[in-house]
Design a protein around this motif. Structure first.
Motif, PDB file in Angstrom:
ATOM      1  N   TRP A 268       3.257   0.497   5.762  1.00  7.38           N
ATOM      2  CA  TRP A 268       2.008   1.178   5.462  1.00  7.38           C
ATOM      3  C   TRP A 268       0.889   0.176   5.191  1.00  7.38           C
ATOM      4  O   TRP A 268       1.121  -0.885   4.620  1.00  7.38           O
ATOM      5  CB  TRP A 268       2.170   2.077   4.240  1.00  7.38           C
ATOM      6  CG  TRP A 268       3.069   3.242   4.524  1.00  7.38           C
ATOM      7  CD1 TRP A 268       4.410   3.313   4.311  1.00  7.38           C
ATOM      8  CD2 TRP A 268       2.688   4.486   5.109  1.00  7.38           C
ATOM      9  NE1 TRP A 268       4.892   4.536   4.718  1.00  7.38           N
ATOM     10  CE2 TRP A 268       3.855   5.274   5.211  1.00  7.38           C
ATOM     11  CE3 TRP A 268       1.483   5.009   5.554  1.00  7.38           C
ATOM     12  CZ2 TRP A 268       3.841   6.552   5.737  1.00  7.38           C
ATOM     13  CZ3 TRP A 268       1.478   6.294   6.068  1.00  7.38           C
ATOM     14  CH2 TRP A 268       2.641   7.050   6.166  1.00  7.38           C
ATOM     15  N   THR A 269      -0.324   0.521   5.620  1.00  5.68           N
ATOM     16  CA  THR A 269      -1.524  -0.250   5.308  1.00  5.68           C
ATOM     17  C   THR A 269      -2.508   0.702   4.644  1.00  5.68           C
ATOM     18  O   THR A 269      -2.215   1.885   4.469  1.00  5.68           O
ATOM     19  CB  THR A 269      -2.162  -0.860   6.576  1.00  5.68           C
ATOM     20  OG1 THR A 269      -2.574   0.206   7.446  1.00  5.68           O
ATOM     21  CG2 THR A 269      -1.176  -1.768   7.309  1.00  5.68           C
ATOM     22  N   ASP A 270      -3.684   0.213   4.326  1.00  9.25           N
ATOM     23  CA  ASP A 270      -4.698   1.072   3.702  1.00  9.25           C
ATOM     24  C   ASP A 270      -5.232   2.140   4.652  1.00  9.25           C
ATOM     25  O   ASP A 270      -5.810   3.128   4.206  1.00  9.25           O
ATOM     26  CB  ASP A 270      -5.860   0.224   3.185  1.00  9.25           C
ATOM     27  CG  ASP A 270      -5.432  -0.659   2.026  1.00  9.25           C
ATOM     28  OD1 ASP A 270      -4.465  -0.296   1.319  1.00  9.25           O
ATOM     29  OD2 ASP A 270      -6.056  -1.713   1.827  1.00  9.25           O
ATOM     30  N   ASP A 271      -5.057   1.937   5.975  1.00  8.44           N
ATOM     31  CA  ASP A 271      -5.608   2.899   6.930  1.00  8.44           C
ATOM     32  C   ASP A 271      -4.581   3.466   7.912  1.00  8.44           C
ATOM     33  O   ASP A 271      -4.935   4.160   8.852  1.00  8.44           O
ATOM     34  CB  ASP A 271      -6.778   2.278   7.698  1.00  8.44           C
ATOM     35  CG  ASP A 271      -6.358   1.084   8.558  1.00  8.44           C
ATOM     36  OD1 ASP A 271      -5.215   0.605   8.413  1.00  8.44           O
ATOM     37  OD2 ASP A 271      -7.182   0.634   9.359  1.00  8.44           O
TER      38      ASP A 271
ATOM     39  N   ILE B 192      -0.464   6.802   3.190  1.00 12.14           N
ATOM     40  CA  ILE B 192      -1.683   7.610   3.217  1.00 12.14           C
ATOM     41  C   ILE B 192      -1.413   8.857   4.033  1.00 12.14           C
ATOM     42  O   ILE B 192      -0.483   8.894   4.835  1.00 12.14           O
ATOM     43  CB  ILE B 192      -2.888   6.825   3.792  1.00 12.14           C
ATOM     44  CG1 ILE B 192      -2.643   6.448   5.247  1.00 12.14           C
ATOM     45  CG2 ILE B 192      -3.168   5.602   2.957  1.00 12.14           C
ATOM     46  CD1 ILE B 192      -3.895   5.961   5.943  1.00 12.14           C
TER      47      ILE B 192
ATOM     48  N   PRO C 181       0.831  -1.200   0.000  1.00 11.09           N
ATOM     49  CA  PRO C 181       0.000   0.000   0.000  1.00 11.09           C
ATOM     50  C   PRO C 181       0.870   1.257   0.000  1.00 11.09           C
ATOM     51  O   PRO C 181       1.930   1.285   0.600  1.00 11.09           O
ATOM     52  CB  PRO C 181      -0.783  -0.092   1.314  1.00 11.09           C
ATOM     53  CG  PRO C 181      -0.641  -1.496   1.782  1.00 11.09           C
ATOM     54  CD  PRO C 181       0.613  -2.035   1.165  1.00 11.09           C
TER      55      PRO C 181
END
Length: 180
Positions: A95-98, A28, A25
């Motif tokens: 990192w992750t989506d959230d 964000i 990912p």
């Protein structure tokens, strides 16, 4: 000729393996100022504090300001009745989506009688809510080793809190933490 077929098969397998690797990912945007929304939860042994880097530790986190140029995170943490710490997270970020996690091994500051008899890790995780208005912060420590050279031990603790994004004071932009 059989060697050519084996080489072709290996190249095809390598190309297929590269093509099916899961995408990491992208980072964000966590930028903003957050204030404590509810009381922190502490689990495990010892006193779990909120740790943002070497020497940046707070028992009670009150405000967190994040500035994020690219995938580099600049933090300014305030708490414990007025203490302020600045920290920069830019290496070994997952990192992750959230959100994002950073894990590191703290530097040993005191001389150890049995150097190498234990290992310590810290993990800081920050996750945004689906509405992007709440930030959950988890600061964990994990220590494993041998006590008196023969008794294995495991010490783990975590401090978690939920923070609410607050409107910024200037032009809708978060205040900028000072980089070190």
């Amino acid at each position: 000729m059989p060697a050519m077929r084996i080489a072709t098969a290996l190249l095809a397998l390598a190309a297929l393996t590269c093509a099916t690797k899961p995408k990491r990912p992208a980072c964000i945007d966590l930028s903003g100022t957050y204030k404590l929304a509810e009381q922190p939860v502490r689990k495990g042994t010892g006193s779990a504090a909120f740790v943002f880097g070497e020497g940046a530790s707070l028992a009670r986190l009150e405000t967190l300001t994040i500035l994020q140029p690219g995938c580099r995170i600049e933090l300014q943490a305030k708490g414990d009745g007025g203490k302020t710490y600045d920290a920069v997270l830019e290496n070994d970020l997952a990192w992750t989506d959230d959100g994002v996690s950073a894990t590191w091994s703290p530097q040993k500051t005191a001389s150890s009688i049995l150097a190498g008899a234990s290992s310590r890790t810290r993990t800081l995780t920050m996750r945004l809510s689906p509405q992007r208005d709440m930030l959950t912060i988890s600061s964990e420590f994990d220590e494993r080793g041998l006590a008196l050279l023969f008794m294995p031990f495991h010490d783990h603790g975590a401090a978690t809190c939920v923070m609410k994004r607050v409107p910024s004071v200037l032009d809708g932009q978060p205040s900028r933490p000072v980089s070190r």
